[in-house]
Motif scaffolding. Structure first.
Motif, mmCIF file in Angstrom:
data_model
loop_
_atom_site.group_PDB
_atom_site.id
_atom_site.type_symbol
_atom_site.label_atom_id
_atom_site.label_comp_id
_atom_site.label_asym_id
_atom_site.label_seq_id
_atom_site.Cartn_x
_atom_site.Cartn_y
_atom_site.Cartn_z
ATOM 1 N N ASP A 159 0.833 -1.200 0.000
ATOM 2 C CA ASP A 159 0.000 0.000 0.000
ATOM 3 C C ASP A 159 0.873 1.258 0.000
ATOM 4 O O ASP A 159 1.470 1.609 1.019
ATOM 5 N N LYS A 160 0.901 1.936 -1.132
ATOM 6 C CA LYS A 160 1.757 3.115 -1.252
ATOM 7 C C LYS A 160 1.224 4.311 -0.472
ATOM 8 O O LYS A 160 1.936 5.303 -0.282
ATOM 9 N N SER A 161 -0.023 4.232 -0.011
ATOM 10 C CA SER A 161 -0.586 5.324 0.788
ATOM 11 C C SER A 161 -0.399 5.098 2.289
ATOM 12 O O SER A 161 -0.828 5.920 3.100
ATOM 13 N N SER A 162 0.241 4.003 2.656
ATOM 14 C CA SER A 162 0.450 3.686 4.067
ATOM 15 C C SER A 162 1.258 4.779 4.762
ATOM 16 O O SER A 162 2.154 5.388 4.180
ATOM 17 N N GLN A 163 0.962 5.005 6.034
ATOM 18 C CA GLN A 163 1.699 5.995 6.823
ATOM 19 C C GLN A 163 3.066 5.481 7.267
ATOM 20 O O GLN A 163 3.897 6.267 7.705
ATOM 21 N N ASN A 164 3.263 4.172 7.145
ATOM 22 C CA ASN A 164 4.537 3.570 7.519
ATOM 23 C C ASN A 164 5.165 2.877 6.313
ATOM 24 O O ASN A 164 4.495 2.616 5.322
ATOM 25 N N ALA A 165 6.440 2.572 6.411
ATOM 26 C CA ALA A 165 7.145 1.876 5.338
ATOM 27 C C ALA A 165 8.221 0.983 5.941
ATOM 28 O O ALA A 165 8.704 1.227 7.048
ATOM 29 N N ALA A 194 8.639 -10.172 0.651
ATOM 30 C CA ALA A 194 8.259 -8.764 0.819
ATOM 31 C C ALA A 194 6.778 -8.577 0.507
ATOM 32 O O ALA A 194 6.079 -7.811 1.189
ATOM 33 N N ASP A 195 6.292 -9.281 -0.507
ATOM 34 C CA ASP A 195 4.868 -9.213 -0.848
ATOM 35 C C ASP A 195 4.012 -9.720 0.313
ATOM 36 O O ASP A 195 2.978 -9.119 0.655
ATOM 37 N N LEU A 196 4.402 -10.842 0.899
ATOM 38 C CA LEU A 196 3.662 -11.400 2.031
ATOM 39 C C LEU A 196 3.617 -10.417 3.196
ATOM 40 O O LEU A 196 2.569 -10.210 3.818
ATOM 41 N N LEU A 197 4.761 -9.817 3.499
ATOM 42 C CA LEU A 197 4.841 -8.855 4.600
ATOM 43 C C LEU A 197 3.981 -7.631 4.316
ATOM 44 O O LEU A 197 3.227 -7.173 5.184
ATOM 45 N N ALA A 198 4.074 -7.104 3.103
ATOM 46 C CA ALA A 198 3.299 -5.918 2.733
ATOM 47 C C ALA A 198 1.800 -6.198 2.779
ATOM 48 O O ALA A 198 1.012 -5.386 3.271
ATOM 49 N N GLU A 199 1.412 -7.370 2.265
ATOM 50 C CA GLU A 199 -0.014 -7.708 2.219
ATOM 51 C C GLU A 199 -0.588 -7.909 3.615
ATOM 52 O O GLU A 199 -1.689 -7.432 3.914
ATOM 53 N N SER A 200 0.154 -8.596 4.478
ATOM 54 C CA SER A 200 -0.369 -8.878 5.813
ATOM 55 C C SER A 200 -0.458 -7.622 6.670
ATOM 56 O O SER A 200 -1.328 -7.520 7.531
ATOM 57 N N LYS A 231 -0.653 -4.429 5.298
ATOM 58 C CA LYS A 231 -1.274 -3.333 4.536
ATOM 59 C C LYS A 231 -0.365 -2.105 4.550
ATOM 60 O O LYS A 231 -0.791 -0.972 4.776
ATOM 61 N N THR A 232 0.911 -2.353 4.292
ATOM 62 C CA THR A 232 1.881 -1.265 4.298
ATOM 63 C C THR A 232 2.805 -1.379 3.097
ATOM 64 O O THR A 232 2.739 -2.351 2.335
ATOM 65 N N VAL A 237 8.568 -17.071 9.506
ATOM 66 C CA VAL A 237 9.427 -15.911 9.745
ATOM 67 C C VAL A 237 8.761 -14.627 9.247
ATOM 68 O O VAL A 237 8.874 -13.575 9.893
ATOM 69 N N TYR A 238 8.016 -14.695 8.143
ATOM 70 C CA TYR A 238 7.343 -13.478 7.675
ATOM 71 C C TYR A 238 6.142 -13.135 8.547
ATOM 72 O O TYR A 238 5.810 -11.944 8.716
ATOM 73 N N THR A 239 5.495 -14.137 9.117
ATOM 74 C CA THR A 239 4.436 -13.867 10.094
ATOM 75 C C THR A 239 5.014 -13.158 11.313
ATOM 76 O O THR A 239 4.448 -12.189 11.834
ATOM 77 N N ARG A 240 6.177 -13.628 11.781
ATOM 78 C CA ARG A 240 6.827 -13.008 12.934
ATOM 79 C C ARG A 240 7.313 -11.596 12.615
ATOM 80 O O ARG A 240 7.249 -10.702 13.468
ATOM 81 N N LEU A 241 7.816 -11.398 11.394
ATOM 82 C CA LEU A 241 8.224 -10.051 10.993
ATOM 83 C C LEU A 241 7.041 -9.099 11.026
ATOM 84 O O LEU A 241 7.151 -7.962 11.499
ATOM 85 N N ALA A 242 5.904 -9.547 10.502
ATOM 86 C CA ALA A 242 4.708 -8.705 10.505
ATOM 87 C C ALA A 242 4.296 -8.351 11.930
ATOM 88 O O ALA A 242 3.968 -7.195 12.234
ATOM 89 N N ASP A 243 4.313 -9.334 12.817
ATOM 90 C CA ASP A 243 3.957 -9.093 14.216
ATOM 91 C C ASP A 243 4.928 -8.102 14.854
ATOM 92 O O ASP A 243 4.519 -7.180 15.586
ATOM 93 N N PHE A 244 6.223 -8.281 14.566
ATOM 94 C CA PHE A 244 7.239 -7.392 15.117
ATOM 95 C C PHE A 244 7.020 -5.952 14.657
ATOM 96 O O PHE A 244 6.989 -5.014 15.477
ATOM 97 N N PHE A 245 6.854 -5.740 13.352
ATOM 98 C CA PHE A 245 6.711 -4.369 12.861
ATOM 99 C C PHE A 245 5.380 -3.747 13.281
ATOM 100 O O PHE A 245 5.325 -2.535 13.542
ATOM 101 N N CYS A 246 4.320 -4.547 13.374
ATOM 102 C CA CYS A 246 3.056 -4.008 13.894
ATOM 103 C C CYS A 246 3.250 -3.485 15.315
ATOM 104 O O CYS A 246 2.714 -2.438 15.692
#
Length: 243
Positions: free
Chosen positions: A29-35, A53-59, A61-62, A230-239
């Protein structure tokens, strides 16, 4: 995050753009407030790394960006580890020039500044192998990042953990030296207990170095599930660090 095999075999969904003057794979999502910035491994762009990267971005929404920090000069995947002394010398020269960590750290800072100038309020960073070392150098004092993740990182230095200023996700593989893995995490716990609540650690002791990036083999069941995990954990970490 998807748990079906098909998700990992899809072609990369992003597009190539310029970020801070660097050719960059951009997804999400290019309109996301975070990157989030990804520092790939020494093998450069690879479909499995892009799919992650696609999996992380999709989960999340960033937006996730993967700049070509090696400027179309990655190390060939069939040349690692170096097969003879001559190739070893060439690899050493490559690390001192194209793969120079200090210079790539400057690049990452420039990309972070460009993302913030474009409207990102918070920026995260993750890296693999060589890219994990680059990422670790940006988690110290005055880090511009909300959080930094290192996945099967190369050149682990336990002393680096003592200078951390932001939460980290630390996901080594079975091929990283056990003493360095333990030393890094123990130093984080003793030197920075205030970072522990938002930090994460998992030792992927059944998976090879490279399982989440260019050397991922998603036809292997163990590798596939570790990749998803690992990508699920990355998403949780960045959230968590973006809150």
């Amino acid at each position: 995050m998807s748990t079906t095999n098909k998700a990992c075999y899809d072609l990369p969904k992003g597009s190539m753009e310029k970020v801070a003057g660097i050719d960059t794979y951009v997804t999400g999502d290019k309109s996301s407030q975070n990157a989030i910035i990804c520092v790939y491994d020494i093998f450069g762009f690879w479909d499995t790394t892009k799919q992650g990267a696609d999996l992380l971005a999709e989960s999340m929404k960033t937006k996730v960006v993967m700049p070509d920090f090696l400027r179309e000069h990655p190390w060939p995947i069939d040349g690692f580890p170096p097969r003879d002394e001559q190739e070893g010398k060439k690899f050493g020269q490559w690390l001192e020039t194209i793969g120079n960590i200090s210079e790539r750290v400057k690049d990452v800072k420039s990309v972070s500044e460009a993302l913030k100038a474009d409207g990102a309020s918070k920026v995260g960073l993750y890296g693999f192998c060589w890219g994990g070392k680059v990422a670790s150098q940006l988690a110290g004092a005055n880090s511009p990042f909300a959080g930094v993740a290192m996945i099967h990182p190369a050149f682990i230095a336990p002393e680096d953990a003592k200078s951390l200023s932001v939460p980290v996700a630390f996901f080594p593989s079975k091929d990283e030296p056990q003493n360095d893995v333990d030393g890094f995490w123990n130093n984080l716990k003793s030197a920075h207990p205030e970072l522990l609540e938002k930090s994460q650690f998992k030792y992927y002791n059944e998976n090879h170095h490279g399982f989440a990036a260019a050397r991922a083999n998603l036809e292997d069941k163990s590798n596939y599930f570790a990749f998803q995990d690992v990508y699920t954990r990355l998403a949780d970490f960045f959230c968590t660090v973006f809150k």
